[in-house]
Design a protein around this motif. Structure first.
Motif, PDB file in Angstrom:
ATOM      1  N   VAL A  47       0.840  -1.202   0.000  1.00 18.51           N
ATOM      2  CA  VAL A  47       0.000   0.000   0.000  1.00 18.51           C
ATOM      3  C   VAL A  47       0.875   1.252   0.000  1.00 18.51           C
ATOM      4  O   VAL A  47       0.617   2.199  -0.759  1.00 18.51           O
ATOM      5  CB  VAL A  47      -0.955  -0.009   1.216  1.00 18.51           C
ATOM      6  CG1 VAL A  47      -1.708   1.307   1.322  1.00 18.51           C
ATOM      7  CG2 VAL A  47      -1.937  -1.176   1.114  1.00 18.51           C
ATOM      8  N   ASP A  48       1.916   1.251   0.824  1.00 19.24           N
ATOM      9  CA  ASP A  48       2.828   2.399   0.861  1.00 19.24           C
ATOM     10  C   ASP A  48       3.471   2.632  -0.502  1.00 19.24           C
ATOM     11  O   ASP A  48       3.570   3.758  -0.983  1.00 19.24           O
ATOM     12  CB  ASP A  48       3.919   2.191   1.921  1.00 19.24           C
ATOM     13  CG  ASP A  48       3.371   2.283   3.339  1.00 19.24           C
ATOM     14  OD1 ASP A  48       2.262   2.831   3.512  1.00 19.24           O
ATOM     15  OD2 ASP A  48       4.068   1.810   4.264  1.00 19.24           O
ATOM     16  N   ARG A  49       3.908   1.544  -1.123  1.00 18.91           N
ATOM     17  CA  ARG A  49       4.546   1.653  -2.442  1.00 18.91           C
ATOM     18  C   ARG A  49       3.566   2.211  -3.478  1.00 18.91           C
ATOM     19  O   ARG A  49       3.907   3.089  -4.268  1.00 18.91           O
ATOM     20  CB  ARG A  49       5.063   0.280  -2.872  1.00 18.91           C
ATOM     21  CG  ARG A  49       5.959   0.337  -4.079  1.00 18.91           C
ATOM     22  CD  ARG A  49       6.608  -0.991  -4.459  1.00 18.91           C
ATOM     23  NE  ARG A  49       6.441  -2.106  -3.557  1.00 18.91           N
ATOM     24  CZ  ARG A  49       5.601  -3.116  -3.766  1.00 18.91           C
ATOM     25  NH1 ARG A  49       4.865  -3.160  -4.847  1.00 18.91           N
ATOM     26  NH2 ARG A  49       5.515  -4.108  -2.901  1.00 18.91           N
ATOM     27  N   ILE A  50       2.335   1.728  -3.456  1.00 13.97           N
ATOM     28  CA  ILE A  50       1.323   2.204  -4.416  1.00 13.97           C
ATOM     29  C   ILE A  50       1.031   3.674  -4.194  1.00 13.97           C
ATOM     30  O   ILE A  50       0.974   4.465  -5.146  1.00 13.97           O
ATOM     31  CB  ILE A  50       0.035   1.356  -4.285  1.00 13.97           C
ATOM     32  CG1 ILE A  50       0.294  -0.067  -4.779  1.00 13.97           C
ATOM     33  CG2 ILE A  50      -1.108   1.981  -5.075  1.00 13.97           C
ATOM     34  CD1 ILE A  50      -0.828  -1.037  -4.451  1.00 13.97           C
ATOM     35  N   ILE A  51       0.861   4.044  -2.936  1.00 14.35           N
ATOM     36  CA  ILE A  51       0.567   5.457  -2.619  1.00 14.35           C
ATOM     37  C   ILE A  51       1.734   6.343  -3.024  1.00 14.35           C
ATOM     38  O   ILE A  51       1.536   7.407  -3.613  1.00 14.35           O
ATOM     39  CB  ILE A  51       0.231   5.610  -1.122  1.00 14.35           C
ATOM     40  CG1 ILE A  51      -1.121   4.950  -0.826  1.00 14.35           C
ATOM     41  CG2 ILE A  51       0.222   7.082  -0.721  1.00 14.35           C
ATOM     42  CD1 ILE A  51      -1.472   4.887   0.637  1.00 14.35           C
ATOM     43  N   ASN A  52       2.956   5.926  -2.730  1.00 13.62           N
ATOM     44  CA  ASN A  52       4.133   6.722  -3.094  1.00 13.62           C
ATOM     45  C   ASN A  52       4.244   6.882  -4.610  1.00 13.62           C
ATOM     46  O   ASN A  52       4.599   7.938  -5.114  1.00 13.62           O
ATOM     47  CB  ASN A  52       5.405   6.093  -2.534  1.00 13.62           C
ATOM     48  CG  ASN A  52       5.497   6.230  -1.028  1.00 13.62           C
ATOM     49  OD1 ASN A  52       4.875   7.120  -0.446  1.00 13.62           O
ATOM     50  ND2 ASN A  52       6.239   5.348  -0.394  1.00 13.62           N
ATOM     51  N   LYS A  53       3.937   5.819  -5.322  1.00 14.24           N
ATOM     52  CA  LYS A  53       3.995   5.866  -6.792  1.00 14.24           C
ATOM     53  C   LYS A  53       2.968   6.862  -7.338  1.00 14.24           C
ATOM     54  O   LYS A  53       3.281   7.694  -8.192  1.00 14.24           O
ATOM     55  CB  LYS A  53       3.735   4.463  -7.345  1.00 14.24           C
ATOM     56  CG  LYS A  53       3.908   4.340  -8.822  1.00 14.24           C
ATOM     57  CD  LYS A  53       3.693   2.892  -9.260  1.00 14.24           C
ATOM     58  CE  LYS A  53       3.818   2.748 -10.742  1.00 14.24           C
ATOM     59  NZ  LYS A  53       3.571   1.361 -11.177  1.00 14.24           N
ATOM     60  N   LYS A  54       1.736   6.774  -6.829  1.00 13.73           N
ATOM     61  CA  LYS A  54       0.680   7.701  -7.270  1.00 13.73           C
ATOM     62  C   LYS A  54       1.020   9.140  -6.884  1.00 13.73           C
ATOM     63  O   LYS A  54       0.813  10.061  -7.673  1.00 13.73           O
ATOM     64  CB  LYS A  54      -0.666   7.303  -6.641  1.00 13.73           C
ATOM     65  CG  LYS A  54      -1.197   5.987  -7.077  1.00 13.73           C
ATOM     66  CD  LYS A  54      -1.773   6.068  -8.447  1.00 13.73           C
ATOM     67  CE  LYS A  54      -2.437   4.752  -8.805  1.00 13.73           C
ATOM     68  NZ  LYS A  54      -2.950   4.736 -10.132  1.00 13.73           N
ATOM     69  N   PHE A  55       1.564   9.303  -5.699  1.00 14.36           N
ATOM     70  CA  PHE A  55       1.903  10.642  -5.242  1.00 14.36           C
ATOM     71  C   PHE A  55       3.024  11.239  -6.094  1.00 14.36           C
ATOM     72  O   PHE A  55       2.992  12.410  -6.456  1.00 14.36           O
ATOM     73  CB  PHE A  55       2.311  10.609  -3.758  1.00 14.36           C
ATOM     74  CG  PHE A  55       2.602  11.968  -3.184  1.00 14.36           C
ATOM     75  CD1 PHE A  55       1.586  12.876  -2.959  1.00 14.36           C
ATOM     76  CD2 PHE A  55       3.912  12.344  -2.885  1.00 14.36           C
ATOM     77  CE1 PHE A  55       1.855  14.129  -2.442  1.00 14.36           C
ATOM     78  CE2 PHE A  55       4.191  13.589  -2.363  1.00 14.36           C
ATOM     79  CZ  PHE A  55       3.157  14.481  -2.147  1.00 14.36           C
ATOM     80  N   ALA A  56       4.022  10.428  -6.430  1.00 18.48           N
ATOM     81  CA  ALA A  56       5.125  10.905  -7.267  1.00 18.48           C
ATOM     82  C   ALA A  56       4.609  11.312  -8.648  1.00 18.48           C
ATOM     83  O   ALA A  56       5.030  12.336  -9.202  1.00 18.48           O
ATOM     84  CB  ALA A  56       6.190   9.818  -7.399  1.00 18.48           C
TER      85      ALA A  56
END
Length: 201
Positions: A47-56
């Motif tokens: 979840v953290d990885r997905i959120i970070n990717k979307k945020f970037a």
């Protein structure tokens, strides 16, 4: 006043039941939480990885928009018009390329379906190009490759040993044996077989 006292008593009596209900719901939620935790599809890291990717991605888009706005601020009216014109031409060119690819894909799909090949869109993406001649060559090469592979598969299956012919031990019959047969129909059939054997000698 007696009615008010009854209502107050009822309220007082209801409070513990409400508290009991809240405790019961909390207990059931606690019991359900382990079940939900067992059914998790994503770990916290995922979840953290997905959120970070979307945020970037969002940050990058916002940064591009800010840079675009800064460029427009620095330009005068004529430069802004020319810049917007270039942007529109670039966008138009992208749409033309997409349309060309779409048409080439339809043509390639028709060419292959005429020969009885039904190809997925992913495979068509590999075959189709912007150039009509290159696309045609790719389709023909693909079609020939499929035909070769089919023939290769057929030949592999046909390779094996030829089937063995079972021979039965038939005794040599003579004319005397044929005349010993009592049934006239069977005797005639055997005589025909006998004559057929000697006809090719």
């Amino acid at each position: 006043m007696s009615e008010e006292n009854k209502q107050i008593n009822n309220l007082e009596n209801n409070e513990p039941t409400e508290q009991k209900e809240e405790k019961n719901t909390q207990q059931t939620q606690k019991e359900e939480n382990p079940k939900k935790q067992e059914q998790k599809k994503y770990t916290d890291e995922d979840v953290d990885r997905i959120i970070n990717k979307k945020f970037a991605k969002w940050q990058k888009e916002q940064q591009q928009a800010v840079e675009e706005a800064k460029k427009l601020e620095k330009m005068n009216k004529d430069e802004k018009t020319a810049y917007k014109m270039r942007q529109l031409e670039k966008e138009l060119e992208e749409y033309k390329q997409r349309e060309t690819l779409s048409q080439m894909t339809k043509i390639a799909q028709n060419m292959l379906s005429e020969d009885g090949y039904h190809v997925t869109d992913k495979l068509l993406e590999k075959i189709v190009t912007q150039d009509a001649q290159t696309t045609k060559d790719n389709v023909l090469e693909f079609r020939d490759l499929i035909k070769q592979e089919i023939e290769k598969g057929i030949n592999e299956r046909l390779k094996g040993q030829s089937p063995k012919v079972k021979t039965t031990n038939t005794k040599q019959t003579s004319l005397k044996d044929l005349y010993k047969i009592k049934d006239p129909v069977k005797r005639r059939q055997e005589i025909m077989k006998y004559n057929f054997r000697f006809a090719f000698l």
